[in-house]
Write a protein that holds these residues in place. Sequence first.
Motif, PDB file in Angstrom:
ATOM      1  N   ASP A 128      11.672  -3.683   2.987  1.00 36.00           N
ATOM      2  CA  ASP A 128      10.544  -3.858   2.059  1.00 36.00           C
ATOM      3  C   ASP A 128      10.756  -3.063   0.773  1.00 36.00           C
ATOM      4  O   ASP A 128       9.831  -2.435   0.245  1.00 36.00           O
ATOM      5  CB  ASP A 128       9.226  -3.445   2.720  1.00 36.00           C
ATOM      6  CG  ASP A 128       8.835  -4.355   3.861  1.00 36.00           C
ATOM      7  OD1 ASP A 128       9.087  -5.570   3.759  1.00 36.00           O
ATOM      8  OD2 ASP A 128       8.294  -3.859   4.873  1.00 36.00           O
ATOM      9  N   ASP A 181       3.540  -8.801   8.859  1.00 38.01           N
ATOM     10  CA  ASP A 181       2.297  -8.032   8.915  1.00 38.01           C
ATOM     11  C   ASP A 181       1.648  -8.249  10.275  1.00 38.01           C
ATOM     12  O   ASP A 181       2.073  -9.104  11.062  1.00 38.01           O
ATOM     13  CB  ASP A 181       1.354  -8.388   7.768  1.00 38.01           C
ATOM     14  CG  ASP A 181       1.051  -9.875   7.696  1.00 38.01           C
ATOM     15  OD1 ASP A 181       0.997 -10.526   8.763  1.00 38.01           O
ATOM     16  OD2 ASP A 181       0.874 -10.394   6.582  1.00 38.01           O
ATOM     17  N   ASP A 217      -4.754  -4.037   8.622  1.00 37.22           N
ATOM     18  CA  ASP A 217      -3.678  -4.813   9.234  1.00 37.22           C
ATOM     19  C   ASP A 217      -2.637  -3.809   9.721  1.00 37.22           C
ATOM     20  O   ASP A 217      -2.230  -2.914   8.966  1.00 37.22           O
ATOM     21  CB  ASP A 217      -3.063  -5.772   8.205  1.00 37.22           C
ATOM     22  CG  ASP A 217      -1.958  -6.633   8.791  1.00 37.22           C
ATOM     23  OD1 ASP A 217      -2.189  -7.832   8.985  1.00 37.22           O
ATOM     24  OD2 ASP A 217      -0.841  -6.113   9.038  1.00 37.22           O
ATOM     25  N   SER A 262       3.688  -0.085  10.443  1.00 35.46           N
ATOM     26  CA  SER A 262       3.026  -0.145   9.143  1.00 35.46           C
ATOM     27  C   SER A 262       1.526  -0.314   9.331  1.00 35.46           C
ATOM     28  O   SER A 262       1.065  -0.911  10.309  1.00 35.46           O
ATOM     29  CB  SER A 262       3.563  -1.303   8.297  1.00 35.46           C
ATOM     30  OG  SER A 262       3.200  -2.553   8.850  1.00 35.46           O
ATOM     31  N   ARG A 264      -1.653  -1.498   6.728  1.00 36.58           N
ATOM     32  CA  ARG A 264      -2.034  -1.990   5.409  1.00 36.58           C
ATOM     33  C   ARG A 264      -3.554  -2.005   5.313  1.00 36.58           C
ATOM     34  O   ARG A 264      -4.230  -2.530   6.193  1.00 36.58           O
ATOM     35  CB  ARG A 264      -1.459  -3.385   5.172  1.00 36.58           C
ATOM     36  CG  ARG A 264       0.057  -3.442   5.198  1.00 36.58           C
ATOM     37  CD  ARG A 264       0.552  -4.886   5.095  1.00 36.58           C
ATOM     38  NE  ARG A 264       2.009  -4.961   4.942  1.00 36.58           N
ATOM     39  CZ  ARG A 264       2.867  -5.113   5.940  1.00 36.58           C
ATOM     40  NH1 ARG A 264       2.396  -5.190   7.187  1.00 36.58           N
ATOM     41  NH2 ARG A 264       4.154  -5.174   5.724  1.00 36.58           N
ATOM     42  N   ARG A 272      -4.219  -2.873  -2.517  1.00 35.56           N
ATOM     43  CA  ARG A 272      -3.804  -2.641  -1.138  1.00 35.56           C
ATOM     44  C   ARG A 272      -2.999  -1.355  -1.043  1.00 35.56           C
ATOM     45  O   ARG A 272      -2.119  -1.096  -1.859  1.00 35.56           O
ATOM     46  CB  ARG A 272      -2.976  -3.811  -0.606  1.00 35.56           C
ATOM     47  CG  ARG A 272      -2.646  -3.668   0.876  1.00 35.56           C
ATOM     48  CD  ARG A 272      -2.058  -4.931   1.447  1.00 35.56           C
ATOM     49  NE  ARG A 272      -0.708  -5.179   0.970  1.00 35.56           N
ATOM     50  CZ  ARG A 272       0.080  -6.135   1.445  1.00 35.56           C
ATOM     51  NH1 ARG A 272      -0.371  -6.953   2.389  1.00 35.56           N
ATOM     52  NH2 ARG A 272       1.287  -6.305   0.974  1.00 35.56           N
ATOM     53  N   THR A 274      -0.430   0.689   1.529  1.00 35.49           N
ATOM     54  CA  THR A 274       0.452   0.462   2.672  1.00 35.49           C
ATOM     55  C   THR A 274       1.128   1.759   3.066  1.00 35.49           C
ATOM     56  O   THR A 274       1.697   2.458   2.216  1.00 35.49           O
ATOM     57  CB  THR A 274       1.530  -0.591   2.346  1.00 35.49           C
ATOM     58  OG1 THR A 274       0.902  -1.809   1.957  1.00 35.49           O
ATOM     59  CG2 THR A 274       2.420  -0.843   3.550  1.00 35.49           C
ATOM     60  N   ASP A 276       4.046   3.055   5.823  1.00 36.52           N
ATOM     61  CA  ASP A 276       5.026   2.564   6.798  1.00 36.52           C
ATOM     62  C   ASP A 276       6.061   3.626   7.100  1.00 36.52           C
ATOM     63  O   ASP A 276       6.286   4.567   6.324  1.00 36.52           O
ATOM     64  CB  ASP A 276       5.690   1.268   6.339  1.00 36.52           C
ATOM     65  CG  ASP A 276       6.351   1.365   4.978  1.00 36.52           C
ATOM     66  OD1 ASP A 276       6.156   2.375   4.286  1.00 36.52           O
ATOM     67  OD2 ASP A 276       7.063   0.423   4.592  1.00 36.52           O
ATOM     68  N   ARG A 322       2.237  -1.105  -9.345  1.00 38.43           N
ATOM     69  CA  ARG A 322       2.613  -0.553  -8.044  1.00 38.43           C
ATOM     70  C   ARG A 322       3.080   0.884  -8.232  1.00 38.43           C
ATOM     71  O   ARG A 322       3.697   1.231  -9.243  1.00 38.43           O
ATOM     72  CB  ARG A 322       3.745  -1.361  -7.405  1.00 38.43           C
ATOM     73  CG  ARG A 322       3.442  -2.824  -7.153  1.00 38.43           C
ATOM     74  CD  ARG A 322       4.581  -3.476  -6.397  1.00 38.43           C
ATOM     75  NE  ARG A 322       5.870  -3.155  -7.010  1.00 38.43           N
ATOM     76  CZ  ARG A 322       7.010  -2.994  -6.347  1.00 38.43           C
ATOM     77  NH1 ARG A 322       7.034  -3.091  -5.027  1.00 38.43           N
ATOM     78  NH2 ARG A 322       8.138  -2.714  -6.992  1.00 38.43           N
TER      79      ARG A 322
END
Length: 725
Positions: A128, A181, A217, A262, A264, A272, A274, A276, A322
């Motif tokens: 990712d 996900d 998630d 992960s 989310r 969002r 995240t 991980d 981001r």
Amino acid sequence: MPEPDFLRRTAAVAALVVAFARPSLARAQTDTPDAAGNELLDLSLEQLLEVEVTSATKSSMPLRQAPAVIAVITAAQIRERGYQSVGEALESLPGLDLLNDHYQYNLGVRGISPGARGWSRTVKVMIDGQPVSFRPSQEAWLGEELIPVAAIERIEVIKGPASVLYGANAYLGVVNVITKDGEHARGGEVTVRSGFGAHLADPGASALVGGAGGRFDALAAVGASSPALRGYAPVPVPGQPSALANERSQSGHPVTASGYASVRVATSEVSRLTLDVNYQQLDRYTEFMDWGLESHDNRQSLYNLFGRARFATTFMDVFDWRVGVAVSNGAPLASDRLNVAANLMTHVERDVGYRGYDAFTDLSWRLRGLARVSLGADATLDDQRLLAYSTVSADGTRTLNPPATTLVGRRAFSNVGAYAYGLVSPFAESRFERARELTFVGGLRFDHQNIYGTNLNSSLGVVHQLATHLYGKLLYGTSFLAPSSNQLYSNFIDTNGVIGNPALKPERARTVEATLGGALGSFFTYEATGFLTQIESKVELRPSPSSGIDNPTPQNLADIRSAGLEASVAFSRASFSSYANYSFEQSTSTQSNRFSTLPGATVTTDTLLYPSQMLKLGVTYKLVPAHLRGNIEGRLIGRRFDSESNNEIVNGILGVATEHYALPSYFLLNLYISTHQLELWKGHETSFGVKVTNLLGTSYAFPGYGGFDIPGFGRSLTLSLSQRL
């Protein structure tokens, strides 16, 4: 020109595939399975060209429009072909060659191999978008130690330079593993397997669990295997006495493992967060290393991990932002132990490791359909323990190996990079359809490293939808590969072993590539790419008289020119699908002639270790009423020149510049049969699988050193059981 032997083998393979495919095609044209059984790859081939990929631009866009030569391997393909690792999946793609020394994969790209102990360091492997190499050596793990395959949504592979976006080590390509996900994990899955056959015992298990609810998630996956390889013998080169004729590899049952998790959180409708984490454990007995062939006392055990937090948001409907930070860490495990010969009272231990800190941010601006511009910056700081080998006596006394000038202890390695990247479609609002599909791309990146200095890289290109089902790409890019700290600073394992060279410079590459591809309806796709890559200052291992010890050191010795063609086709109809691809590379290396007394004398030879031709193909058929699925894959690998060490032994020290010893071509066939949409537990699929690798029992070898080559893997059988939860 293709060698006659390769052409004969190609014809035989083509006949085999036609024989296998003909009855399947006939059935496919007459069968009318129900919608549930017509799943094939979850998507039609035409739809696969529209799959959204992120690796080419760091923004989501259709595969056919991505300004890169990029291939995708989907979760469905991994499942129906029985792949157990990322490396196994990569073996199906054109332009990629994977060597295996019974320790880990060594990935070569487009005629260029990383060489001895290279272990895939010429590509950037990411999960990712997060780099996951073991940083002191920059080796990229591709086996089951990387990530459980159950957690993979797709694998995006870029062949060609990607340093404008990803900086150092995105040199000859990028392998970006995109994870599932929790929502798509659909509850979970448990898999157990057992592999056995030619000198192999390989039990393994994995588990996946995931789900989504409200704004959350989550997904978690773990996997472990315990491969034991016994009874393999080194392959002597012609004319070399078989000093180890009676030796066979021995192995216990070390545990190779990986884990990924992960969470989310949708903090708003457009934002969002995240979190991980990934853990990798590579632990194997290594009987075919250059420092201790068949010593029966080499076990390389390393761990590698990262934890990361990312935040992404969209504002004003046109800006995407981001930001993220990551911490990574890696070092040998307690079981790590090296030895240079059998039955010694001493052994060698290595002291090496790192803690890394990464941060990045990027901002993208979308101007209707006319343009997309991205600005980004990233920084990396590695606190590394420089590689040092010590001999440990029977009573536990440790003695640092020579040379005495070895730099040991901790050292910081840092890099700060910034880039600008843009895609412009100047005629996006034109009334002429073809003009609207014309996109120009370009980028520039600046990197500054505290050890290697300043590096500038650039990219240019054009992507055009030439016709309804035909696209074209013309791309240019540059890239660089920074030396690893292991190459710069290291003492030797044994008396004649490799030592570091602090004077190394980065390797640099320039690549031009042109692609034509498209689809015929929803059942046939095609793509052809021609490329030319120029490499400066390729690192090669050579003896260094200035060291005061006759040890090989990594040196910037060679300039390489690699040109070639890659072509691939895929066919899908009802319950039948197939693919085939062909790669041809012509690579030459120009370097100083160490056998000449003339100043500045050079010699140009074919590059070593990489096959000039490869043919890969596969066929899958689903027998829907019987809930069965069969897949057969073949790889015809052309001959390749052996290592310089073995060439010197076969042809003499003066003949190596003009003569080459080549390993013969070989053909490998794998068969995988599994159940499909079988529910022993109502609503939860149960899958039984049987896989036979090297079905024909082909005898082959990988390039080695010191008068021996590395034996290929024999025939093996793997039984597996997967249960959806």
